[in-house]
Scaffold this motif. Sequence first.
Motif: not given
Length: 300
Positions: A241, A269-271, A276, A279, A284-286, A288, A290
């Motif tokens: 998290q 990224r988290d992805s 995954s 997170n 983040d997945r995009s 960006n 965090k």
Amino acid sequence: AGTLGAQAAQSGRYFGAAVAAGKLGDGTYTGILDREFNSVTAENEMKWDATEPSRGSFTFSRADQIAQRAQARGQRLRGHTLVWHSQLPGWVNSIRDANTLRGVMNNHITTVMNRYKGRIHSWDVVNEAFADGGSGQMRGSVFRDVLGTGFVEQAFRTARSADPAAKLCYNDYNIENWSDAKTQGVYRMVRDFKSRGVPIDCVGLQAHFGAGGPPGSFQTTLSNFAALGVDVQITELDIAQAPPTAYANTVRACMNVARCTGITVWGIRDSDSWRSGENPLLFDRSGNKKPAYNATLTAM
Ligand code: XIL
């Protein structure tokens, strides 16, 4: 400074990420990688199953992709990993003769280190050799079972001859809490190596944390290893998290220990993360940033 790598560099440290060759065609991914990070670890591509899938036949194409790309951009390289019970091909696992296995292990270390000789700042020579739980002993593996616990020393001696310029690290998880038996087992091994002149330069603490972040003793653990005369590195950081405070506490602990020379997060990224679902990373997945990103930057 405005990026993780540049901020870490202000105190002479690096800030790295684990990178997957299969993602190097993703512009969002490489955009963040090249903007933020000044050290790179191959997430899987330098492991034994990737580099020597059958005996004596070495394949470096995917590892080379990562190494060459990093070099071209002035990013440093961490080597991960030479001797590990996991992601180990079946042909190694089934060797039962000690002389054969010793030769195979030494040849693997020498061949892979030679390929990247002079280009890797630190190598995880042996990964995860210690058992979980209260024993404080090495875990069962083909290496320990066939060669005995001396396989670790053998691996480090071979590694030193192969690339004398690389820092040679022992890397493990769940060695962050000072009082844990596993931490103590690794500590005793490193102390023994230093006292007998076995070549070891660093301890990598993986730092795969739960949402609570590092244990309260984390900085003590880093200092105590460092006091043996080795560098320490945070090698695979991710936190369930990604609470900003948990990241800040981890980074502060490293900054407070002179011999903590760098931090690597285990993905971008988290992805991209092997965890995954939790997170656990800084983007983040995009792609960006965090809140944990800002906390990390501010903590350096
Ligand atoms: C993980 C990778 O992230 C995954 O892609 C792979 O499927 C399994 O290995 N400790 C280590 C790393 O030393 O090599 C592991 O990486 C995570 C745990």
